[in-house]
Enzyme design. Structure first.
Site, PDB file in Angstrom:
ATOM      1  N   THR A   1      31.978  35.476  52.402  1.00 14.24           N
ATOM      2  CA  THR A   1      33.067  35.632  50.892  1.00 14.24           C
ATOM      3  C   THR A   1      32.051  35.157  49.882  1.00 14.24           C
ATOM      4  O   THR A   1      32.052  35.944  48.723  1.00 14.24           O
ATOM      5  CB  THR A   1      34.307  34.780  51.077  1.00 14.24           C
ATOM      6  OG1 THR A   1      35.012  35.305  52.100  1.00 14.24           O
ATOM      7  CG2 THR A   1      35.140  34.971  49.748  1.00 14.24           C
TER       8      THR A   1
ATOM      9  N   LYS B   1      30.961  21.950  50.977  1.00  9.76           N
ATOM     10  CA  LYS B   1      31.482  20.535  50.693  1.00  9.76           C
ATOM     11  C   LYS B   1      31.153  19.719  52.336  1.00  9.76           C
ATOM     12  O   LYS B   1      30.903  18.711  52.218  1.00  9.76           O
ATOM     13  CB  LYS B   1      33.051  20.546  50.561  1.00  9.76           C
ATOM     14  CG  LYS B   1      33.755  20.911  51.418  1.00  9.76           C
ATOM     15  CD  LYS B   1      34.799  21.836  50.851  1.00  9.76           C
ATOM     16  CE  LYS B   1      35.228  22.837  52.171  1.00  9.76           C
ATOM     17  NZ  LYS B   1      35.887  24.128  51.486  1.00  9.76           N
TER      18      LYS B   1
ATOM     19  N   VAL C   1      33.012  21.532  45.143  1.00 10.45           N
ATOM     20  CA  VAL C   1      33.995  20.931  44.754  1.00 10.45           C
ATOM     21  C   VAL C   1      34.872  21.621  43.658  1.00 10.45           C
ATOM     22  O   VAL C   1      34.121  21.861  42.602  1.00 10.45           O
ATOM     23  CB  VAL C   1      33.837  19.440  44.195  1.00 10.45           C
ATOM     24  CG1 VAL C   1      35.316  18.505  43.898  1.00 10.45           C
ATOM     25  CG2 VAL C   1      33.233  18.477  45.302  1.00 10.45           C
TER      26      VAL C   1
ATOM     27  N   LYS D   1      35.864  16.424  49.765  1.00  8.68           N
ATOM     28  CA  LYS D   1      35.700  16.619  48.026  1.00  8.68           C
ATOM     29  C   LYS D   1      35.691  15.396  47.312  1.00  8.68           C
ATOM     30  O   LYS D   1      34.998  15.199  46.412  1.00  8.68           O
ATOM     31  CB  LYS D   1      36.735  17.841  47.483  1.00  8.68           C
ATOM     32  CG  LYS D   1      36.393  19.297  48.144  1.00  8.68           C
ATOM     33  CD  LYS D   1      37.382  20.021  47.699  1.00  8.68           C
ATOM     34  CE  LYS D   1      37.359  21.676  48.203  1.00  8.68           C
ATOM     35  NZ  LYS D   1      38.343  22.513  48.245  1.00  8.68           N
TER      36      LYS D   1
ATOM     37  N   ALA E   1      18.691  32.632  32.146  1.00 13.36           N
ATOM     38  CA  ALA E   1      17.909  31.625  33.186  1.00 13.36           C
ATOM     39  C   ALA E   1      16.481  31.741  32.393  1.00 13.36           C
ATOM     40  O   ALA E   1      15.590  31.258  33.064  1.00 13.36           O
ATOM     41  CB  ALA E   1      17.830  32.520  34.397  1.00 13.36           C
TER      42      ALA E   1
ATOM     43  N   GLY F   1      35.650  24.784  43.450  1.00 12.41           N
ATOM     44  CA  GLY F   1      35.397  26.047  43.304  1.00 12.41           C
ATOM     45  C   GLY F   1      34.677  26.401  41.928  1.00 12.41           C
ATOM     46  O   GLY F   1      33.509  25.956  41.609  1.00 12.41           O
TER      47      GLY F   1
ATOM     48  N   GLU G   1      43.710  29.930  55.969  1.00  8.99           N
ATOM     49  CA  GLU G   1      42.818  30.298  56.977  1.00  8.99           C
ATOM     50  C   GLU G   1      43.898  30.664  58.103  1.00  8.99           C
ATOM     51  O   GLU G   1      44.852  29.964  58.247  1.00  8.99           O
ATOM     52  CB  GLU G   1      41.900  29.245  57.312  1.00  8.99           C
ATOM     53  CG  GLU G   1      41.227  28.912  56.118  1.00  8.99           C
ATOM     54  CD  GLU G   1      39.961  29.756  55.955  1.00  8.99           C
ATOM     55  OE1 GLU G   1      39.660  30.425  56.909  1.00  8.99           O
ATOM     56  OE2 GLU G   1      39.255  29.593  54.983  1.00  8.99           O
TER      57      GLU G   1
HETATM   58  N1  HSE Z   1      40.096  26.095  51.724  1.00  9.30           N
HETATM   59  C1  HSE Z   1      39.949  25.580  50.070  1.00  9.30           C
HETATM   60  C2  HSE Z   1      41.042  25.498  49.504  1.00  9.30           C
HETATM   61  C3  HSE Z   1      38.676  26.490  49.787  1.00  9.30           C
HETATM   62  O1  HSE Z   1      42.210  26.250  49.893  1.00  9.30           O
HETATM   63  O2  HSE Z   1      40.892  25.103  48.228  1.00  9.30           O
HETATM   64  C4  HSE Z   1      37.980  25.650  48.640  1.00  9.30           C
HETATM   65  O3  HSE Z   1      37.200  24.988  49.115  1.00  9.30           O
END
Ligand code: HSE
Length: 399
Positions: free
Chosen positions: A11, A100, A127, A200, A31, A129, A185
């Site tokens: 991903t 992380k 941390v 995190k 850059a 995203g 997941e």
């Molecule tokens: N599994 C994590 C979440 C993904 O649901 O926030 C991002 O670290």
């Protein structure tokens, strides 16, 4: 051209390729040079993929290629990511990672190697995203003593709690639905039990105090025991339940915890719903600041990774100092941390009052055969002692 190698074409790895393609011109301008993907390391082949001919299976090719200046680690998990990243840094290659687990466990060591090599190890995407928080802590907020960081740092659990709140559903039903839609997941343990948020907040606390905070030392509770009845009580009090990862500087040291909390409407994180993340920061001179946005997902996370690549390109052969030493920071014992508690008990009101004194009872018309009440502010230690004599169905901290 700055040549990069991507470890892992899942991903995040494929998101990095997409972001580099989508914004190639503006990224090159910022850059100071174009960014070219030279290799993608993965166990799989990707026949038909436009990047098919970049895919390799042998890490040695990357480690031994002097043309590769940046390694993007997007594999996840501690191993083999740690071995690959350390080797890349020792070979003089800059690294950015979204991992992380790797940063929480080995961040201090990898930062030290990058410093010795006068290169960079960056981890903005590890941390929150796509939300900028690592760079702000390491640059914009360096005039402050950060006294508190409290975040909604996990999108999956925030989505589940939001759905439970808005639709009155039970945890297990929402989880099943989230899994079938691909939001959660197949093995949701790390998210729902708070382990993801724990790593995190360990990273954020380490950055704030400049020392190693071991995630194993952080008291962590997930949301799998939160029920539709708990949400009904929260609503009756005008509160919402959120999984918070929090870290505070006290006179005795840093207190950190991951747990479900009940929040009032005045709390800055009250309105953060669905998969969104947010991080509230309080600095001793700044006062309050909030960072809000997409805390997970392919493109938001890849956006943060690519921004690290740009930063690396702007600082080639120049280390950006990150203050995070390997010296361990001992956290204040959880028993000393203070809050109010919401409690559901199978005992009667007299028993509750005999143990806790004056409390605020909470009535929910649809729930009978138990009492719900709010305590005053007390330490965890004191609460445990008082609750020891009580038949407790549920207890949730209140801020
Ligand atoms: N599994 C994590 C979440 C993904 O649901 O926030 C991002 O670290």
């Amino acid at each position: 051209m700055i040549k990069i190698a991507i470890l892992g074409y899942g991903t995040i790895g494929s998101g990095v390729v997409e972001v580099l393609n989508t914004n190639s011109e503006s990224i090159a301008k910022r850059a100071g040079d174009g960014i070219e993907v030279k290799y993608i390391l993965d166990l799989r082949d990707f026949p038909g993929d436009p990047m098919e001919d970049k895919v390799i299976h042998d890490y040695d090719v990357i480690a031994n290629d002097p043309e590769v200046e940046v390694v993007v680690e997007a594999m996840g998990g501690v191993e083999p990511a740690y071995t690959f990243v350390k080797r890349a840094l020792l070979a003089g290659k800059n690294v950015t990672t979204s991992n992380k687990a790797l940063v929480a466990k080995h961040g201090a060591e990898l930062i030290a190697i990058a410093k010795e090599q006068n290169i960079n190890f960056l981890f903005e995407a590890s941390v929150g995203g796509g939300i900028p928080i690592i760079r702000p802590l390491n640059s914009s907020l360096t005039a402050d003593e950060i006294e508190e960081i409290t975040g909604i740092l996990n999108g999956t659990t925030n989505y589940i709690l939001s759905k439970m709140t808005f639709e009155g559903l039970e945890f297990a039903d929402v989880l099943k639905d989230a899994q079938s839609r691909g939001y959660a997941e197949a093995d949701p343990t790390a998210d729902v039990e708070g382990y993801d948020a724990c790593r995190k907040i360990a990273i954020l606390t380490s950055l704030v105090c400049g020392q190693q905070v071991d995630f194993e030392d952080i008291y962590t509770e997930g949301i799998s025991k939160i029920t539709a009845d708990d949400i009904k009580y929260a609503k009756a009090m005008g509160l919402v339940i959120k999984l918070l990862a929090t870290s505070r500087k006290t006179k005795e040291g840093y207190c950190a915890m991951v747990a479900p909390f009940m929040l009032s409407q005045q709390h800055p994180l009250y309105s953060v719903n669905d998969v969104f993340n947010a991080i509230f920061v309080h600095g001793n001179v700044l006062g309050d600041a909030m960072f809000y946005g997409s805390g997970a997902g392919k493109l938001p996370t890849a956006s943060a990774v690519v921004a690290d690549i740009v930063d690396i390109a702007k600082h080639l052969h120049k280390n950006i100092l990150i203050s995070w030493s390997s010296k361990k920071m001992d956290l204040v014992d959880k028993g000393r941390s203070e809050s109010r508690f919401f409690v559901r008990s199978a005992e009667d009101k007299e028993k509750v009052q005999s143990l806790f004194g004056e409390v605020e009872f909470v009535e929910v018309p649809q729930i009978s055969g138990e009492v719900g009440f709010l305590t005053g502010k007390m330490s965890e230690e004191e609460f445990e002692k008082k609750a020891d004599g009580l038949n407790v169905i549920q207890r949730i901290r209140v801020v």
